[in-house]
Scaffold this active site. Structure first.
Site, PDB file in Angstrom:
ATOM      1  N   HIS A 146      52.155  54.517  37.738  1.00 41.45           N
ATOM      2  CA  HIS A 146      51.633  53.391  38.297  1.00 41.45           C
ATOM      3  C   HIS A 146      52.282  53.239  39.655  1.00 41.45           C
ATOM      4  CE1 HIS A 146      51.025  50.628  34.489  1.00 41.45           C
ATOM      5  NE2 HIS A 146      49.855  51.334  34.791  1.00 41.45           N
TER       6      HIS A 146
ATOM      7  N   GLY B  89      48.830  45.229  32.874  1.00 43.10           N
ATOM      8  CA  GLY B  89      47.448  45.466  32.628  1.00 43.10           C
ATOM      9  C   GLY B  89      47.286  45.925  31.118  1.00 43.10           C
ATOM     10  N   ASN B  90      46.315  46.784  30.802  1.00 43.41           N
ATOM     11  CA  ASN B  90      46.225  47.721  29.498  1.00 43.41           C
ATOM     12  C   ASN B  90      47.643  48.538  29.418  1.00 43.41           C
ATOM     13  OD1 ASN B  90      44.630  47.128  27.346  1.00 43.41           O
ATOM     14  ND2 ASN B  90      42.890  47.648  28.680  1.00 43.41           N
ATOM     15  N   GLY B  91      47.677  49.136  30.605  1.00 46.66           N
ATOM     16  CA  GLY B  91      49.056  49.866  30.770  1.00 46.66           C
ATOM     17  C   GLY B  91      49.804  48.755  31.374  1.00 46.66           C
TER      18      GLY B  91
ATOM     19  N   ARG C 149      49.779  50.619  23.394  1.00 46.97           N
ATOM     20  CA  ARG C 149      51.304  51.610  23.471  1.00 46.97           C
ATOM     21  C   ARG C 149      52.346  50.651  23.232  1.00 46.97           C
ATOM     22  NH1 ARG C 149      50.492  53.914  29.347  1.00 46.97           N
ATOM     23  NH2 ARG C 149      48.125  53.448  29.123  1.00 46.97           N
TER      24      ARG C 149
ATOM     25  N   ARG D 269      43.126  60.472  42.824  1.00 48.33           N
ATOM     26  CA  ARG D 269      44.255  60.032  41.886  1.00 48.33           C
ATOM     27  C   ARG D 269      44.640  61.213  41.057  1.00 48.33           C
ATOM     28  NH1 ARG D 269      44.650  56.202  36.758  1.00 48.33           N
ATOM     29  NH2 ARG D 269      46.917  56.112  36.877  1.00 48.33           N
TER      30      ARG D 269
ATOM     31  N   HIS E  36      53.489  45.227  36.924  1.00 48.73           N
ATOM     32  CA  HIS E  36      52.231  45.746  36.895  1.00 48.73           C
ATOM     33  C   HIS E  36      51.852  45.653  35.421  1.00 48.73           C
ATOM     34  CE1 HIS E  36      48.563  48.255  37.825  1.00 48.73           C
ATOM     35  NE2 HIS E  36      48.385  48.094  36.406  1.00 48.73           N
TER      36      HIS E  36
ATOM     37  N   LYS F 188      35.665  57.636  38.229  1.00 45.23           N
ATOM     38  CA  LYS F 188      35.475  56.381  39.119  1.00 45.23           C
ATOM     39  C   LYS F 188      35.501  56.644  40.514  1.00 45.23           C
ATOM     40  CE  LYS F 188      37.947  53.293  35.828  1.00 45.23           C
ATOM     41  NZ  LYS F 188      39.451  53.243  35.428  1.00 45.23           N
TER      42      LYS F 188
ATOM     43  N   GLY G 272      48.839  40.241  34.743  1.00 43.26           N
ATOM     44  CA  GLY G 272      49.732  39.733  35.997  1.00 43.26           C
ATOM     45  C   GLY G 272      48.946  38.748  36.881  1.00 43.26           C
ATOM     46  N   GLU G 273      47.832  39.225  37.254  1.00 46.14           N
ATOM     47  CA  GLU G 273      47.041  38.687  38.221  1.00 46.14           C
ATOM     48  C   GLU G 273      46.211  37.443  37.638  1.00 46.14           C
ATOM     49  OE1 GLU G 273      44.132  41.437  39.824  1.00 46.14           O
ATOM     50  OE2 GLU G 273      45.818  42.805  39.862  1.00 46.14           O
ATOM     51  N   ASN G 274      46.044  37.418  36.334  1.00 49.57           N
ATOM     52  CA  ASN G 274      45.287  36.367  35.729  1.00 49.57           C
ATOM     53  C   ASN G 274      45.872  35.512  34.895  1.00 49.57           C
ATOM     54  OD1 ASN G 274      42.323  37.043  36.810  1.00 49.57           O
ATOM     55  ND2 ASN G 274      43.132  38.934  35.876  1.00 49.57           N
TER      56      ASN G 274
ATOM     57  N   ASN H  39      38.843  58.796  40.997  1.00 51.01           N
ATOM     58  CA  ASN H  39      39.846  58.833  39.901  1.00 51.01           C
ATOM     59  C   ASN H  39      39.077  59.450  38.507  1.00 51.01           C
ATOM     60  OD1 ASN H  39      41.346  58.265  37.870  1.00 51.01           O
ATOM     61  ND2 ASN H  39      41.739  55.900  38.394  1.00 51.01           N
TER      62      ASN H  39
ATOM     63  N   GLU I 112      44.774  50.163  44.069  1.00 49.85           N
ATOM     64  CA  GLU I 112      44.964  51.228  44.000  1.00 49.85           C
ATOM     65  C   GLU I 112      44.165  52.286  44.888  1.00 49.85           C
ATOM     66  OE1 GLU I 112      45.549  50.819  39.606  1.00 49.85           O
ATOM     67  OE2 GLU I 112      47.186  52.563  39.809  1.00 49.85           O
TER      68      GLU I 112
HETATM   69  P1  ADP Z   1      43.970  48.496  32.974  1.00 55.56           P
HETATM   70  O1  ADP Z   1      45.582  48.876  32.647  1.00 55.56           O
HETATM   71  O2  ADP Z   1      43.260  49.179  32.055  1.00 55.56           O
HETATM   72  O3  ADP Z   1      43.435  48.893  34.496  1.00 55.56           O
HETATM   73  P2  ADP Z   1      43.710  45.840  33.780  1.00 55.56           P
HETATM   74  O4  ADP Z   1      44.452  45.786  34.683  1.00 55.56           O
HETATM   75  O5  ADP Z   1      42.236  45.613  33.819  1.00 55.56           O
HETATM   76  O6  ADP Z   1      43.807  47.165  32.548  1.00 55.56           O
HETATM   77  O7  ADP Z   1      44.072  44.726  32.508  1.00 55.56           O
HETATM   78  C1  ADP Z   1      43.621  44.436  31.441  1.00 55.56           C
HETATM   79  C2  ADP Z   1      44.078  43.395  30.819  1.00 55.56           C
HETATM   80  O8  ADP Z   1      43.847  42.058  31.622  1.00 55.56           O
HETATM   81  C3  ADP Z   1      43.523  42.939  29.521  1.00 55.56           C
HETATM   82  O9  ADP Z   1      44.367  42.722  28.435  1.00 55.56           O
HETATM   83  C4  ADP Z   1      42.820  41.694  29.506  1.00 55.56           C
HETATM   84  O10 ADP Z   1      42.575  40.756  28.525  1.00 55.56           O
HETATM   85  C5  ADP Z   1      43.757  40.890  30.619  1.00 55.56           C
HETATM   86  N1  ADP Z   1      43.135  39.994  31.481  1.00 55.56           N
HETATM   87  C6  ADP Z   1      41.880  40.046  32.591  1.00 55.56           C
HETATM   88  N2  ADP Z   1      41.691  38.669  32.522  1.00 55.56           N
HETATM   89  C7  ADP Z   1      42.669  37.945  32.251  1.00 55.56           C
HETATM   90  C8  ADP Z   1      42.713  36.310  31.859  1.00 55.56           C
HETATM   91  N3  ADP Z   1      41.929  35.637  32.838  1.00 55.56           N
HETATM   92  N4  ADP Z   1      43.780  35.917  31.229  1.00 55.56           N
HETATM   93  C9  ADP Z   1      44.448  36.759  30.652  1.00 55.56           C
HETATM   94  N5  ADP Z   1      44.569  38.133  30.644  1.00 55.56           N
HETATM   95  C10 ADP Z   1      43.351  38.637  31.223  1.00 55.56           C
END
Ligand code: ADP
Length: 396
Positions: free
Chosen positions: A159, A189-191, A220, A70, A187, A14, A307-309, A7, A356
């Site tokens: 994505h 994340g940051n995006g 964004r 990617r 999905h 990466k 979403g995962e955390n 990537n 991914e």
């Molecule tokens: P990217 O789009 O850069 O791949 P990621 O999928 O790694 O980003 O997601 C990053 C986001 O996930 C950040 O906003 C981070 O704060 C959030 N995040 C990671 N762990 C947790 C958590 N335990 N609780 C809430 N948000 C989390």
């Protein structure tokens, strides 16, 4: 099969090495082209190769069976992954106007790897490809049609590899065929993007012509009144910079790390609370829209870092949706269980870690095997290739 997934970004590379679809080693080379980093992507690849050798994963790239790249934008042309050849490189190049930040960096990764291991078969896996099943009503913008016909201005969505991966996982958990499964995948994340999947196919997604549209993201804006950037431009402001880099969660509360935003919001910080609420409100907006579009939803899937955390985000997104059959179990949610739906709810709510890289490795393997059987070549090992650059399959 030994596959290296790459990537390439403008200043980072990466990589993850898979042996028999098992991730064996990975790394990231950063600061490419900066004084403190490797001078270019070629040097970055050398660093990656040395690091893989040091870890004992493989001695050199000569041992690889394939590389999977990617690629962010495949336009309308690439609806599936393809073996890379000169013609494919040209086509990815031609798509640069649609992805000026990403495709050039992805291409540098591809071209550097082709120069380094000329006989290695390589595959391009596109972020946009999964969404190419959207119908016109979902991908056309209501602007003069010439913009679509002459310049390709339409919704593409991104994505795709992640939405596809978690959708397949969800279908597996449901014990259903993917092509009979309806899902809303989120999905986050940051995006961030949402996707409506009908019978295993993307029928709508929140990102658009660019990854700026849709959900509120780290920096964004996501959806805004289209007059806003025009208004900014009239004031002499850099709307592109503001909407891509200074907006989203960061724009609203000065912070784009959801963990810190949650902490601040729980301590009563109003800006953080507003940012969180706007973020959640927008996601709910899309969940409702996609529910209406699909009619029947077999599961909702949360993925990506947030979403995962984030149990808080999941709880807020799913609150008061009992009438849609959606309700989550507080404890299962906190425990990050795979299905966090309450026993009374009819729609499972899954938390699935996206992968991914694994999806790119799988698609690379599938494409290479298909090519192998159609070309009658016995092995893809780079050393076995006597000819010039591998591959003459063009994209579909
Ligand atoms: P990217 O789009 O850069 O791949 P990621 O999928 O790694 O980003 O997601 C990053 C986001 O996930 C950040 O906003 C981070 O704060 C959030 N995040 C990671 N762990 C947790 C958590 N335990 N609780 C809430 N948000 C989390």
């Amino acid at each position: 099969m030994k596959i290296l997934v790459l990537n390439a970004g403008s200043s980072s590379l990466k990589y993850r090495f898979f042996d028999g679809m098992k991730a064996v080693a990975e790394g990231v080379v950063e600061h490419i082209g900066e004084t403190r980093g490797p001078k270019d992507h070629a040097e970055a690849l050398e660093t990656a190769e040395k690091s893989l050798a040091k870890s004992g994963a493989l001695d050199s790239f000569e041992e690889l069976d394939g590389a999977g790249h990617r690629v962010v934008h495949g336009g309308e042309r690439f609806v599936e992954p393809v073996v890379i050849d000169d013609e494919v490189v040209k086509a990815i190049h031609a798509l640069i106007p649609l992805a000026p930040l990403h495709n050039p960096a992805n291409l540098v990764g591809i071209e550097t790897m082709r120069r380094k291991v000329p006989k290695l078969p390589q595959v391009a896996v596109f972020d946009t490809a999964f969404h190419q099943t959207m119908k016109k009503e979902a991908y056309l913008y209501a602007i003069p049609i010439e913009f679509y016909e002459k310049e390709g201005v339409r919704r593409y969505g991104f994505h795709g590899t992640s939405h596809f991966y978690v959708a397949k996982e969800a279908a597996k958990i449901l014990g259903e065929d993917m092509d009979k499964t309806n899902l809303i995948t989120l999905h986050l994340g940051n995006g961030a993007s949402a996707c409506a999947i009908e019978n295993g196919k993307s029928v709508d997604t929140s990102m658009g012509f660019t990854p700026l549209q849709g959900l509120v993201m780290g920096t964004r804006s996501g959806d805004v009144d289209p007059e806003i950037p025009l208004w900014m431009a009239k004031k002499g402001l850099d709307a592109d910079l503001i909407l891509n880099k200074k907006s989203g969660l960061k724009g609203l509360c000065g912070e784009n790390d959801m963990r810190l935003i949650e902490k601040r919001a729980l301590c009563g910080d109003e800006a953080a609370r507003d940012a969180l609420n706007v973020f959640i409100h927008r996601i709910r907006h899309y969940v409702g829209a996609y529910y209406a579009l699909l009619g029947r939803v077999d599961a909702i899937v949360f993925t990506g870092g947030i979403g995962e955390n984030s149990a808080l985000v999941r709880r807020l997104v799913c609150r008061s949706l009992e009438n849609l059959g959606i309700a989550i179990d507080a404890q299962k949610n906190i425990d990050n269980e795979c299905n966090i739906a309450s026993s009374k709810a009819s729609v499972p709510v899954f938390v699935i870690a996206t992968n991914e890289e694994l999806e790119i490795a799988r698609q690379t393997k599938t494409v290479l095997e298909a090519h192998l059987s159609s070309s009658g070549v016995k092995s893809f090992k780079a050393n076995n290739f006597k000819g010039e650059q591998y591959g003459n399959q063009s994209g579909s």
